[in-house]
Scaffold this motif. Sequence first.
Motif, PDB file in Angstrom:
ATOM      1  N   PRO A 136       0.814  -1.213   0.000  1.00  0.00           N
ATOM      2  CA  PRO A 136       0.000   0.000   0.000  1.00  0.00           C
ATOM      3  C   PRO A 136       0.850   1.267   0.000  1.00  0.00           C
ATOM      4  O   PRO A 136       1.936   1.299   0.582  1.00  0.00           O
ATOM      5  N   ASN A 137       0.336   2.297  -0.644  1.00  0.00           N
ATOM      6  CA  ASN A 137       0.907   3.637  -0.555  1.00  0.00           C
ATOM      7  C   ASN A 137      -0.164   4.610  -1.024  1.00  0.00           C
ATOM      8  O   ASN A 137      -1.278   4.196  -1.335  1.00  0.00           O
ATOM      9  N   VAL A 138       0.159   5.877  -1.045  1.00  0.00           N
ATOM     10  CA  VAL A 138      -0.819   6.879  -1.447  1.00  0.00           C
ATOM     11  C   VAL A 138      -0.242   7.790  -2.515  1.00  0.00           C
ATOM     12  O   VAL A 138       0.977   7.977  -2.607  1.00  0.00           O
ATOM     13  N   LEU A 139      -1.122   8.349  -3.299  1.00  0.00           N
ATOM     14  CA  LEU A 139      -0.802   9.428  -4.220  1.00  0.00           C
ATOM     15  C   LEU A 139      -1.285  10.713  -3.567  1.00  0.00           C
ATOM     16  O   LEU A 139      -2.462  10.835  -3.227  1.00  0.00           O
ATOM     17  N   ALA A 140      -0.378  11.642  -3.334  1.00  0.00           N
ATOM     18  CA  ALA A 140      -0.735  12.889  -2.656  1.00  0.00           C
ATOM     19  C   ALA A 140       0.116  14.032  -3.202  1.00  0.00           C
ATOM     20  O   ALA A 140       1.172  13.798  -3.815  1.00  0.00           O
ATOM     21  N   LYS A 141      -0.314  15.249  -2.981  1.00  0.00           N
ATOM     22  CA  LYS A 141       0.465  16.397  -3.418  1.00  0.00           C
ATOM     23  C   LYS A 141       1.793  16.423  -2.675  1.00  0.00           C
ATOM     24  O   LYS A 141       1.871  16.076  -1.488  1.00  0.00           O
ATOM     25  N   ALA A 142       2.837  16.811  -3.371  1.00  0.00           N
ATOM     26  CA  ALA A 142       4.187  16.798  -2.813  1.00  0.00           C
ATOM     27  C   ALA A 142       4.270  17.644  -1.549  1.00  0.00           C
ATOM     28  O   ALA A 142       3.746  18.763  -1.491  1.00  0.00           O
ATOM     29  N   GLY A 143       4.892  17.061  -0.526  1.00  0.00           N
ATOM     30  CA  GLY A 143       5.150  17.776   0.708  1.00  0.00           C
ATOM     31  C   GLY A 143       4.051  17.736   1.747  1.00  0.00           C
ATOM     32  O   GLY A 143       4.211  18.267   2.849  1.00  0.00           O
ATOM     33  N   VAL A 144       2.928  17.088   1.439  1.00  0.00           N
ATOM     34  CA  VAL A 144       1.792  17.076   2.378  1.00  0.00           C
ATOM     35  C   VAL A 144       1.967  16.010   3.452  1.00  0.00           C
ATOM     36  O   VAL A 144       1.705  16.256   4.631  1.00  0.00           O
ATOM     37  N   PHE A 145       2.406  14.806   3.075  1.00  0.00           N
ATOM     38  CA  PHE A 145       2.532  13.695   4.010  1.00  0.00           C
ATOM     39  C   PHE A 145       3.957  13.154   4.038  1.00  0.00           C
ATOM     40  O   PHE A 145       4.659  13.155   3.021  1.00  0.00           O
ATOM     41  N   LYS A 146       4.383  12.694   5.217  1.00  0.00           N
ATOM     42  CA  LYS A 146       5.689  12.059   5.361  1.00  0.00           C
ATOM     43  C   LYS A 146       5.596  10.687   5.999  1.00  0.00           C
ATOM     44  O   LYS A 146       6.406   9.803   5.713  1.00  0.00           O
ATOM     45  N   GLN A 147       4.628  10.501   6.903  1.00  0.00           N
ATOM     46  CA  GLN A 147       4.455   9.231   7.611  1.00  0.00           C
ATOM     47  C   GLN A 147       3.002   8.782   7.498  1.00  0.00           C
ATOM     48  O   GLN A 147       2.101   9.589   7.260  1.00  0.00           O
ATOM     49  N   TRP A 148       2.790   7.468   7.703  1.00  0.00           N
ATOM     50  CA  TRP A 148       1.435   6.942   7.634  1.00  0.00           C
ATOM     51  C   TRP A 148       0.521   7.616   8.656  1.00  0.00           C
ATOM     52  O   TRP A 148      -0.660   7.843   8.383  1.00  0.00           O
ATOM     53  N   THR A 149       1.054   7.950   9.815  1.00  0.00           N
ATOM     54  CA  THR A 149       0.235   8.572  10.855  1.00  0.00           C
ATOM     55  C   THR A 149      -0.277   9.951  10.443  1.00  0.00           C
ATOM     56  O   THR A 149      -1.233  10.449  11.050  1.00  0.00           O
ATOM     57  N   ASP A 150       0.336  10.550   9.431  1.00  0.00           N
ATOM     58  CA  ASP A 150      -0.139  11.849   8.948  1.00  0.00           C
ATOM     59  C   ASP A 150      -1.528  11.751   8.314  1.00  0.00           C
ATOM     60  O   ASP A 150      -2.212  12.766   8.137  1.00  0.00           O
ATOM     61  N   LEU A 151      -1.949  10.526   7.973  1.00  0.00           N
ATOM     62  CA  LEU A 151      -3.267  10.338   7.352  1.00  0.00           C
ATOM     63  C   LEU A 151      -4.401  10.358   8.374  1.00  0.00           C
ATOM     64  O   LEU A 151      -5.581  10.424   7.988  1.00  0.00           O
TER      65      LEU A 151
END
Length: 255
Positions: free
Chosen positions: A138-153
């Motif tokens: 699993p991984n995500v597609l997100a805008k650059a710089g928004v997320f760094k770790q899974w807990t950020d979700l």
Amino acid sequence: MKPSSFARLGIRSSWRRLVGGVCFAVGLWGAGGLPAFAESSLANVLQDGKIRVGVLETFKPFGFRDANGELAGLDVDLAKDTAERLQVQLELVPVTSANRMQLLQQGRIDVIIGAMGDTEERRKIVGMVTPHYFTSGPNVLAKAGVFKQWTDLKGQTTCAKQGLSYIRFVQQEIGAKMLTFGDLPEALQALRNGRCVSLLTDDFQVMTLLASGDWSGWEMPLPARENVGWSVGVPVEELDGPLGRTMAGLVYEWH
């Protein structure tokens, strides 16, 4: 079939091993082998001269519609190889992540070759053939710089297609808010429209999207987690029968 797709898996052709695998599967029943084989799904496929394979149609490059509207992709190539080796006609049946197992249970398809991750929960209702023919995580597609770790979700709205095995992990363990859709294009459009801040999918799918050039300014930001093997799916009662063993032999040859 497309040689370039098979090259990715290092597929080798060998009729001797395929026929040997079928004979081995029948032989496991000893004296009762032939009656057991006669009642199997594989026997029905050979008698009907056709195998119905469920494939995805919105999950490029594994299953999608080409410029002519025809089903194409790696999983489609594998389905074609299956029919060719069994010397039967192929009926490609479009499925989704949400309905593929149900269609198999209902007898509307014989086999699933549709980017289906092998999980303990799925093994209760579908025969998961091993060895696996692909792996992803699993991984995500997100805008650059928004997320760094899974807990950020945590607390963030994440889009995904229905039936994705990673949803439970992200929803229950991470605490993300999930917004699910019938297929990947719907989920991508929702992401474009700002209905969610990321798209949860397979890491390989994210890499494919980024390589397309349509997602400039987006990234796959999160660290890798445990990969999940993809299985060919057969009816659960057929996993150790002729159909399951034959498909296992084919997957071995695809590597």
